[in-house]
Design a protein around this motif. Structure first.
Motif, mmCIF file in Angstrom:
data_model
loop_
_atom_site.group_PDB
_atom_site.id
_atom_site.type_symbol
_atom_site.label_atom_id
_atom_site.label_comp_id
_atom_site.label_asym_id
_atom_site.label_seq_id
_atom_site.Cartn_x
_atom_site.Cartn_y
_atom_site.Cartn_z
ATOM 1 N N GLY A 113 33.601 -3.052 14.829
ATOM 2 C CA GLY A 113 33.684 -1.665 14.408
ATOM 3 C C GLY A 113 32.458 -0.860 14.756
ATOM 4 O O GLY A 113 32.538 0.349 15.008
ATOM 5 N N GLN A 114 31.300 -1.523 14.788
ATOM 6 C CA GLN A 114 30.064 -0.817 15.071
ATOM 7 C C GLN A 114 29.882 -0.485 16.544
ATOM 8 O O GLN A 114 29.157 0.451 16.873
ATOM 9 N N ARG A 115 30.557 -1.236 17.423
ATOM 10 C CA ARG A 115 30.349 -0.978 18.849
ATOM 11 C C ARG A 115 31.663 -0.822 19.615
ATOM 12 O O ARG A 115 32.041 0.273 20.006
ATOM 13 N N MET A 116 32.391 -1.905 19.811
ATOM 14 C CA MET A 116 33.575 -1.843 20.662
ATOM 15 C C MET A 116 34.655 -0.932 20.086
ATOM 16 O O MET A 116 35.254 -0.134 20.798
ATOM 17 N N GLY A 117 34.915 -1.079 18.799
ATOM 18 C CA GLY A 117 35.918 -0.227 18.182
ATOM 19 C C GLY A 117 35.530 1.239 18.249
ATOM 20 O O GLY A 117 36.367 2.114 18.511
ATOM 21 N N ARG A 118 34.270 1.535 18.022
ATOM 22 C CA ARG A 118 33.800 2.917 18.060
ATOM 23 C C ARG A 118 33.929 3.502 19.467
ATOM 24 O O ARG A 118 34.317 4.670 19.637
ATOM 25 N N LEU A 119 33.605 2.706 20.488
ATOM 26 C CA LEU A 119 33.745 3.184 21.864
ATOM 27 C C LEU A 119 35.213 3.408 22.228
ATOM 28 O O LEU A 119 35.553 4.382 22.907
ATOM 29 N N ALA A 120 36.084 2.491 21.778
ATOM 30 C CA ALA A 120 37.513 2.673 22.037
ATOM 31 C C ALA A 120 38.021 3.940 21.370
ATOM 32 O O ALA A 120 38.779 4.722 21.971
ATOM 33 N N ASP A 121 37.613 4.191 20.124
ATOM 34 C CA ASP A 121 38.031 5.403 19.424
ATOM 35 C C ASP A 121 37.555 6.651 20.164
ATOM 36 O O ASP A 121 38.301 7.629 20.317
ATOM 37 N N ALA A 122 36.301 6.626 20.608
ATOM 38 C CA ALA A 122 35.758 7.784 21.316
ATOM 39 C C ALA A 122 36.499 8.026 22.621
ATOM 40 O O ALA A 122 36.784 9.183 22.985
ATOM 41 N N TYR A 123 36.838 6.953 23.326
ATOM 42 C CA TYR A 123 37.572 7.102 24.583
ATOM 43 C C TYR A 123 38.977 7.647 24.335
ATOM 44 O O TYR A 123 39.437 8.556 25.044
ATOM 45 N N ILE A 124 39.665 7.125 23.338
ATOM 46 C CA ILE A 124 41.015 7.588 23.018
ATOM 47 C C ILE A 124 40.999 9.080 22.708
ATOM 48 O O ILE A 124 41.850 9.853 23.176
ATOM 49 N N ALA A 125 40.005 9.505 21.928
ATOM 50 C CA ALA A 125 39.906 10.919 21.575
ATOM 51 C C ALA A 125 39.566 11.776 22.792
ATOM 52 O O ALA A 125 40.189 12.821 23.026
ATOM 53 N N ALA A 126 38.586 11.331 23.586
ATOM 54 C CA ALA A 126 38.152 12.126 24.734
ATOM 55 C C ALA A 126 39.227 12.227 25.800
ATOM 56 O O ALA A 126 39.362 13.264 26.470
ATOM 57 N N ALA A 127 40.001 11.146 25.974
ATOM 58 C CA ALA A 127 41.052 11.142 27.001
ATOM 59 C C ALA A 127 42.356 11.737 26.491
ATOM 60 O O ALA A 127 43.322 11.858 27.252
ATOM 61 N N GLY A 128 42.407 12.090 25.213
ATOM 62 C CA GLY A 128 43.606 12.689 24.658
ATOM 63 C C GLY A 128 44.783 11.731 24.592
ATOM 64 O O GLY A 128 45.937 12.146 24.760
ATOM 65 N N ILE A 129 44.523 10.474 24.329
ATOM 66 C CA ILE A 129 45.576 9.456 24.286
ATOM 67 C C ILE A 129 46.244 9.450 22.913
ATOM 68 O O ILE A 129 45.570 9.476 21.876
ATOM 69 N N ASP A 130 47.550 9.427 22.916
ATOM 70 C CA ASP A 130 48.314 9.367 21.675
ATOM 71 C C ASP A 130 48.444 7.903 21.255
ATOM 72 O O ASP A 130 49.383 7.209 21.641
ATOM 73 N N ALA A 131 47.480 7.427 20.490
ATOM 74 C CA ALA A 131 47.467 6.037 20.025
ATOM 75 C C ALA A 131 47.564 6.022 18.514
ATOM 76 O O ALA A 131 47.065 6.930 17.837
ATOM 77 N N PRO A 132 48.208 5.020 17.947
ATOM 78 C CA PRO A 132 48.293 4.937 16.479
ATOM 79 C C PRO A 132 46.904 4.781 15.882
ATOM 80 O O PRO A 132 45.973 4.310 16.546
ATOM 81 N N PRO A 133 46.739 5.185 14.629
ATOM 82 C CA PRO A 133 45.413 5.040 14.003
ATOM 83 C C PRO A 133 45.051 3.573 13.819
ATOM 84 O O PRO A 133 45.916 2.697 13.798
ATOM 85 N N ALA A 134 43.762 3.329 13.722
ATOM 86 C CA ALA A 134 43.285 1.961 13.505
ATOM 87 C C ALA A 134 43.678 1.494 12.112
ATOM 88 O O ALA A 134 43.596 2.260 11.144
ATOM 89 N N GLU A 135 44.127 0.260 12.027
ATOM 90 C CA GLU A 135 44.437 -0.308 10.728
ATOM 91 C C GLU A 135 43.167 -0.875 10.106
ATOM 92 O O GLU A 135 42.457 -1.652 10.738
#
Length: 431
Positions: free
Chosen positions: A314-336
């Protein structure tokens, strides 16, 4: 494919434009691009058969990355299950098939013993003298593609463990049957440590596990396999301002050797949770520190260590994935959210009397070190890593491909080694 015996040099020294040391994924990807550029080259592989370091994995091993991530240049995975995971022997077969399909010129059973500067073999052009167990070569270029899994690392304190205890590195582990009866201590909780622990549990063994700091990770995150997001951030993150997986963002050169997240490709792919292993009967310990009169000692910080391991994604990989999803405008389900889990074993696990607990074997899942002992060139840094820019080293004509964090996080993986190989091959062709 040519064996060393069939192709052993008949003269004191042979000449070629480019020698590639190693015929694993990095060497084969480099060969693909060199062939496209029309560069005369040869791959020298010390193993008697193709398949790279995958041949050193245990019997029940499955590739940790999904089949869709097999992205070596040219022909790639074209099977019916892109989201599945390949067992070890199929991975090896896939590499051998790939080498044939790209017509890679490989000389097997050929160990490089020395590389030094010399004439390139073409008039007075500079180059390299390369000695092997089957003769010598003169080459204008040399590519170091012998991989990141070169020298099994075992802590020096292993020498203080009683002689009657069987010790081996994960490099040499194949299955529980090769171990004497009794409990087993596994040291390290990277991918190898977690998966070998599960292999031993499945065989009914009592397992003790020394916990390192490698982060746990969910097998799936926000609707995709976790590696899908790792791959996308590596490939396309910079396009959207997400650069955390680029080598320039590392906090220090030592970070190139940090361990990968704790996941498995077995049983269709799954996460590995250390607390869950403890609930299944694995005896958990802190970081291995040494021995005290025949008793093994571990750091007395298991609760904090488990919390650190669980927070890492959550501190690194998950945070980077979240930032990429948001920046790229990807419609992905929220993290559980991860379920709360405060389970702890009884006792600190800071000491282990091997004889009293019936431990007869120790498996060191402590990773590998780089080994460029054959290089007689001043090009290695204090971590034994070639000094380079995008795989082009400080020594003209000497290159590196397939090392961890060569240009980005996944440089050594099946997915992205081809991109670095393409750049290096183009640089060679341009010389």
């Amino acid at each position: 494919m040519l064996s060393a015996e069939e192709t052993a040099p008949r003269q004191a020294s042979q000449r070629i434009d480019t020698l590639v040391i190693g015929a694993g994924q990095a060497g084969l990807a480099t060969s693909y691009w060199l062939s496209r550029h029309g560069v005369d080259h040869l791959l020298l592989e010390q193993r008697p058969e193709l398949g790279g370091a995958w041949q050193d994995r245990w019997d029940s091993f499955y590739l940790n990355t999904p089949n869709f991530a097999f992205l070596l240049p040219g022909p790639t995975y074209d099977g019916p299950e892109p989201d599945a995971f390949l067992p070890r022997d199929e991975v090896i077969d896939l590499f051998r098939d790939y080498a044939q399909r790209i017509a890679a010129p490989v000389r097997l059973g050929t160990e490089v013993t020395r590389v030094t500067e010399g004439k390139g073999g073409f008039a007075d052009t500079p180059g390299f003298a390369v000695d092997t167990n089957h003769g010598s070569w003169r080459a204008r270029n040399v590519v170091l593609a012998n991989g990141a899994f070169q020298r099994p690392r075992i802590p020096p304190s292993s020498a203080t463990i009683p002689a009657h205890i069987r010790q081996l590195h994960s490099h040499d582990y194949r299955n529980p049957a090769q171990l004497p009866d009794g409990a087993v201590l596994v040291v390290g909780t990277g991918q190898s440590g977690g998966q070998i622990t599960e292999d031993l549990l499945a065989a009914g063994r009592q397992v003790h596990l020394s916990v390192s700091s490698c982060p746990e990770a969910p097998r799936r995150y926000r609707g995709q396999d976790t590696f899908y997001w790792i791959l996308q951030v590596n490939l396309h993150g910079p396009e959207h301002g997400i650069t955390g997986f680029q080598v320039e963002q590392l906090p220090s050169p030592a970070a190139r050797f940090l361990c990968n997240p704790l996941i498995s490709g077995n049983d269709g792919g799954h996460s590995i949770h250390i607390r869950e292993l403890g609930r299944r009967g694995v005896r958990l310990h802190g970081r291995f520190e040494g021995t005290d009169d025949g008793v093994l000692t571990f750091s007395d910080d298991l609760p904090a260590r488990l919390a650190l391991v669980e927070a890492g994604f959550g501190q690194r990989m998950g945070r980077l994935a979240d930032a990429y999803i948001a920046a790229a405008g990807i419609d992905a389900p929220p993290a559980e959210p991860a379920p709360a889990d405060d389970w702890l074993p009884a006792g600190s696990g800071a000491r282990l009397d091997l004889d009293a607990e019936g431990v007869t074997s120790v498996i060191w899942c402590t990773g590998y070190g780089l080994d460029f002992g054959f290089l007689d060139l001043p090009v290695l840094d204090e971590w034994n890593y070639p000094r380079h820019t995008r795989g082009v080293t400080e020594v003209p004509g000497l290159y590196a491909v397939g090392l961890p964090w060569l240009t980005r996080h996944a440089s050594a993986t099946l997915s992205l080694v081809g991109a670095d190989a393409e750049y290096v091959a183009g640089h060679i062709a341009g010389r």
